[in-house]
Motif scaffolding. Structure first.
Motif, PDB file in Angstrom:
ATOM      1  N   ALA A   1      -2.041 -13.472  -1.280  1.00 39.78           N
ATOM      2  CA  ALA A   1      -2.691 -12.196  -1.613  1.00 39.78           C
ATOM      3  C   ALA A   1      -3.237 -12.164  -3.042  1.00 39.78           C
ATOM      4  O   ALA A   1      -4.156 -11.416  -3.340  1.00 39.78           O
ATOM      5  CB  ALA A   1      -1.707 -11.049  -1.406  1.00 39.78           C
ATOM      6  N   ASP A   2      -2.666 -12.991  -3.897  1.00 38.44           N
ATOM      7  CA  ASP A   2      -3.105 -13.001  -5.302  1.00 38.44           C
ATOM      8  C   ASP A   2      -4.351 -13.867  -5.431  1.00 38.44           C
ATOM      9  O   ASP A   2      -4.317 -14.983  -5.936  1.00 38.44           O
ATOM     10  CB  ASP A   2      -1.982 -13.512  -6.202  1.00 38.44           C
ATOM     11  CG  ASP A   2      -2.405 -13.517  -7.666  1.00 38.44           C
ATOM     12  OD1 ASP A   2      -3.419 -12.865  -7.998  1.00 38.44           O
ATOM     13  OD2 ASP A   2      -1.717 -14.181  -8.467  1.00 38.44           O
ATOM     14  N   ILE A   3      -5.462 -13.335  -4.968  1.00 39.06           N
ATOM     15  CA  ILE A   3      -6.678 -14.128  -4.815  1.00 39.06           C
ATOM     16  C   ILE A   3      -7.242 -14.588  -6.161  1.00 39.06           C
ATOM     17  O   ILE A   3      -7.670 -15.725  -6.300  1.00 39.06           O
ATOM     18  CB  ILE A   3      -7.721 -13.326  -4.008  1.00 39.06           C
ATOM     19  CG1 ILE A   3      -7.249 -13.240  -2.553  1.00 39.06           C
ATOM     20  CG2 ILE A   3      -9.098 -13.970  -4.102  1.00 39.06           C
ATOM     21  CD1 ILE A   3      -8.003 -12.250  -1.719  1.00 39.06           C
ATOM     22  N   ASN A   4      -7.238 -13.719  -7.136  1.00 41.31           N
ATOM     23  CA  ASN A   4      -7.792 -14.145  -8.441  1.00 41.31           C
ATOM     24  C   ASN A   4      -6.742 -14.847  -9.300  1.00 41.31           C
ATOM     25  O   ASN A   4      -6.988 -15.171 -10.449  1.00 41.31           O
ATOM     26  CB  ASN A   4      -8.434 -12.969  -9.180  1.00 41.31           C
ATOM     27  CG  ASN A   4      -7.440 -11.889  -9.539  1.00 41.31           C
ATOM     28  OD1 ASN A   4      -6.248 -11.998  -9.211  1.00 41.31           O
ATOM     29  ND2 ASN A   4      -7.896 -10.856 -10.209  1.00 41.31           N
ATOM     30  N   ARG A   5      -5.565 -15.097  -8.718  1.00 42.21           N
ATOM     31  CA  ARG A   5      -4.488 -15.886  -9.323  1.00 42.21           C
ATOM     32  C   ARG A   5      -4.151 -15.451 -10.757  1.00 42.21           C
ATOM     33  O   ARG A   5      -4.055 -16.270 -11.664  1.00 42.21           O
ATOM     34  CB  ARG A   5      -4.840 -17.373  -9.250  1.00 42.21           C
ATOM     35  CG  ARG A   5      -4.683 -17.891  -7.821  1.00 42.21           C
ATOM     36  CD  ARG A   5      -5.273 -19.245  -7.637  1.00 42.21           C
ATOM     37  NE  ARG A   5      -6.728 -19.204  -7.818  1.00 42.21           N
ATOM     38  CZ  ARG A   5      -7.521 -20.260  -7.812  1.00 42.21           C
ATOM     39  NH1 ARG A   5      -7.015 -21.444  -7.647  1.00 42.21           N
ATOM     40  NH2 ARG A   5      -8.811 -20.121  -7.951  1.00 42.21           N
ATOM     41  N   ASP A   6      -4.066 -14.134 -10.930  1.00 43.40           N
ATOM     42  CA  ASP A   6      -3.647 -13.634 -12.237  1.00 43.40           C
ATOM     43  C   ASP A   6      -2.174 -13.204 -12.206  1.00 43.40           C
ATOM     44  O   ASP A   6      -1.693 -12.529 -13.110  1.00 43.40           O
ATOM     45  CB  ASP A   6      -4.546 -12.472 -12.686  1.00 43.40           C
ATOM     46  CG  ASP A   6      -4.464 -11.285 -11.744  1.00 43.40           C
ATOM     47  OD1 ASP A   6      -3.781 -11.384 -10.698  1.00 43.40           O
ATOM     48  OD2 ASP A   6      -5.097 -10.262 -12.046  1.00 43.40           O
ATOM     49  N   GLY A   7      -1.468 -13.586 -11.138  1.00 42.79           N
ATOM     50  CA  GLY A   7      -0.039 -13.325 -11.085  1.00 42.79           C
ATOM     51  C   GLY A   7       0.326 -11.959 -10.543  1.00 42.79           C
ATOM     52  O   GLY A   7       1.488 -11.589 -10.530  1.00 42.79           O
ATOM     53  N   ARG A   8      -0.662 -11.192 -10.096  1.00 47.41           N
ATOM     54  CA  ARG A   8      -0.377  -9.877  -9.529  1.00 47.41           C
ATOM     55  C   ARG A   8      -1.183  -9.682  -8.255  1.00 47.41           C
ATOM     56  O   ARG A   8      -2.212 -10.306  -8.071  1.00 47.41           O
ATOM     57  CB  ARG A   8      -0.806  -8.723 -10.450  1.00 47.41           C
ATOM     58  CG  ARG A   8      -0.711  -9.040 -11.800  1.00 47.41           C
ATOM     59  CD  ARG A   8      -1.568  -8.230 -12.750  1.00 47.41           C
ATOM     60  NE  ARG A   8      -1.296  -8.838 -14.030  1.00 47.41           N
ATOM     61  CZ  ARG A   8      -2.200  -9.042 -14.968  1.00 47.41           C
ATOM     62  NH1 ARG A   8      -3.421  -8.611 -14.817  1.00 47.41           N
ATOM     63  NH2 ARG A   8      -1.884  -9.647 -16.065  1.00 47.41           N
ATOM     64  N   VAL A   9      -0.685  -8.779  -7.449  1.00 49.99           N
ATOM     65  CA  VAL A   9      -1.404  -8.406  -6.238  1.00 49.99           C
ATOM     66  C   VAL A   9      -1.880  -6.976  -6.434  1.00 49.99           C
ATOM     67  O   VAL A   9      -1.071  -6.053  -6.545  1.00 49.99           O
ATOM     68  CB  VAL A   9      -0.489  -8.529  -5.005  1.00 49.99           C
ATOM     69  CG1 VAL A   9      -1.173  -7.971  -3.780  1.00 49.99           C
ATOM     70  CG2 VAL A   9      -0.101  -9.986  -4.790  1.00 49.99           C
ATOM     71  N   ASP A  10      -3.188  -6.814  -6.546  1.00 48.82           N
ATOM     72  CA  ASP A  10      -3.694  -5.455  -6.740  1.00 48.82           C
ATOM     73  C   ASP A  10      -5.055  -5.271  -6.062  1.00 48.82           C
ATOM     74  O   ASP A  10      -5.507  -6.132  -5.299  1.00 48.82           O
ATOM     75  CB  ASP A  10      -3.722  -5.074  -8.229  1.00 48.82           C
ATOM     76  CG  ASP A  10      -4.653  -5.948  -9.053  1.00 48.82           C
ATOM     77  OD1 ASP A  10      -5.598  -6.519  -8.475  1.00 48.82           O
ATOM     78  OD2 ASP A  10      -4.435  -6.046 -10.273  1.00 48.82           O
TER      79      ASP A  10
ATOM     80  N   LYS B   1      -7.956  -5.488  -7.065  1.00 49.80           N
ATOM     81  CA  LYS B   1      -8.993  -6.489  -7.360  1.00 49.80           C
ATOM     82  C   LYS B   1      -8.974  -7.593  -6.314  1.00 49.80           C
ATOM     83  O   LYS B   1     -10.020  -8.072  -5.883  1.00 49.80           O
ATOM     84  CB  LYS B   1      -8.756  -7.092  -8.744  1.00 49.80           C
ATOM     85  CG  LYS B   1      -8.961  -6.130  -9.889  1.00 49.80           C
ATOM     86  CD  LYS B   1      -8.640  -6.822 -11.206  1.00 49.80           C
ATOM     87  CE  LYS B   1      -8.641  -5.815 -12.347  1.00 49.80           C
ATOM     88  NZ  LYS B   1      -8.205  -6.450 -13.605  1.00 49.80           N
ATOM     89  N   ASP B   2      -7.765  -7.988  -5.916  1.00 48.57           N
ATOM     90  CA  ASP B   2      -7.641  -9.020  -4.877  1.00 48.57           C
ATOM     91  C   ASP B   2      -8.166  -8.499  -3.536  1.00 48.57           C
ATOM     92  O   ASP B   2      -8.847  -9.212  -2.797  1.00 48.57           O
ATOM     93  CB  ASP B   2      -6.172  -9.447  -4.741  1.00 48.57           C
ATOM     94  CG  ASP B   2      -5.606  -9.959  -6.058  1.00 48.57           C
ATOM     95  OD1 ASP B   2      -6.197 -10.883  -6.622  1.00 48.57           O
ATOM     96  OD2 ASP B   2      -4.592  -9.416  -6.525  1.00 48.57           O
ATOM     97  N   ALA B   3      -7.844  -7.239  -3.256  1.00 46.34           N
ATOM     98  CA  ALA B   3      -8.331  -6.634  -2.002  1.00 46.34           C
ATOM     99  C   ALA B   3      -9.856  -6.625  -1.976  1.00 46.34           C
ATOM    100  O   ALA B   3     -10.483  -6.927  -0.960  1.00 46.34           O
ATOM    101  CB  ALA B   3      -7.790  -5.209  -1.870  1.00 46.34           C
TER     102      ALA B   3
HETATM  103 CA   LIG Z   1      -4.431 -10.876  -8.392  1.00 45.47          CA
END
Ligand SMILES: [Ca+2]
Ligand SMILES: [Ca+2]
Length: 319
Positions: A282-291, A293-295
């Motif tokens: 789920a952490d598509i932009n691989r910034d360590g969070r799921v938010d 922006k990834d959606a």
């Molecule tokens: Ca992310």
């Protein structure tokens, strides 16, 4: 009271509401509702919000309500209105705090807020917390967020109201280990970062319901029901392709909805329903969070594929 008199007083009341002061302020100038525990000031990280090209304002309704009207209509609608960001945003995550004497009124789906015309083209989710606040989030593959009413929410006044009572309702900012509230474009570029910095430091107008002397009568406008799409979380798999949260080997709007729902759960301090493998996917932009922006990234790619795009997901993201 005669009919003409009633109409005249309704007009006066409406004018009072719209003439409320327009002093913009930070999202956290000391919480008026006491819901401070998880909230914080916005960290500019060196950005100067005055450099933002897009300087939106998010305003909550300011309602002056005669006490007799309040007693007859204890449920009041508060609108969250966006101005100055027409077609400039998609990804939002906003916390709403409210006076603890108020009750947030949920619909049959358990939703407190209904999406407004400004967010009609955005996917969305919401979650209530265990405190007197809740979280609203949107995403989209393109900047289809418009100016106007983004959300409407209903609050019930307590029974023992008195003239002079004021019930604050406010936009709060939350950032726990980098998973933060958002107001950004689908591209999340430098212009978007400046726009978000502006919103959370200069672009918030907090709301309230204030009880005034008895007199007039006011009519409630009926609300249109909104059909919310259900996020689907399927059985997790061991190893998942980036973006394929439900493990069906495609990246589409279902994955995007899962991600948005997870973000909303996290932002309201609730248990996240995804497995570690799903969280990683789920952490598509691989910034360590799921938010959100990834959606938005998942939804952008789904739209891209659905209109004939052929790039692999990683190549698409690297564009
Ligand atoms: Ca992310
Ligand atoms: Ca999938």
């Amino acid at each position: 009271m005669k009919k003409n008199q009633i109409i005249a007083t309704i007009i006066t009341a409406v004018m009072t509401i719209t003439a409320a002061t327009t002093t913009a302020m930070t999202a956290f100038a000391g919480s008026a509702t006491g819901t401070t525990a998880a909230f914080t000031e916005y960290d500019l990280e060196g950005l100067d919000p005055n450099m933002a090209e897009t300087k939106p304002t998010l305003a909550l309704s300011r309602i002056e309500l005669p006490i007799n009207v309040a007693q007859e209509n204890p449920v009041q609608a508060i609108e969250l209105t966006v101005t100055g960001a027409n077609r400039k945003y998609a990804t939002t995550g906003l916390h709403i705090g409210y006076d603890e004497r108020l009750t947030a009124v949920a619909d049959e789906y358990g939703d407190i807020a209904e999406i407004g015309p400004a967010g009609a083209k955005l996917m969305r989710d919401q979650k209530a917390s265990s405190r007197n606040d809740f979280f609203l989030t949107t995403g989209a593959a393109s900047d289809h967020g418009k100016d106007g009413v983004l959300w409407t929410m209903n609050f019930q006044l307590p029974e023992n109201i008195e003239v002079g009572d004021e019930f604050p309702i406010e936009i709060l900012y939350r950032n726990i280990d980098g998973t933060s509230d958002l107001f950004s474009s689908s591209r999340d570029d430098d212009a978007s970062k400046l726009m978000q910095a502006w919103v959370f430091t200069n672009g918030i107008e907090q709301g309230y319901i204030r009880i005034t002397e008895a007199e007039i009568e006011e009519e409630e406008l009926p609300e249109e029901p909104i059909i919310e799409e259900e996020p689907i979380v399927e059985e997790p798999e061991e190893e998942l392709m980036l973006g394929d949260v439900n493990g069906d080997e495609t990246i589409n709007a279902t994955d995007s909805s899962c991600i948005l729902s997870t973000y909303a759960l996290f932002q309201t301090g609730q248990d996240v329903e995804l497995t570690p493998a799903q969280m990683k996917a789920a952490d598509i932009n691989r910034d360590g969070r799921v938010d959100a922006k990834d959606a938005t990234d998942a939804l952008r790619y789904y739209s891209y594929l659905s209109t004939g795009g052929t790039l692999e997901f990683m190549d698409f993201l690297a564009q």
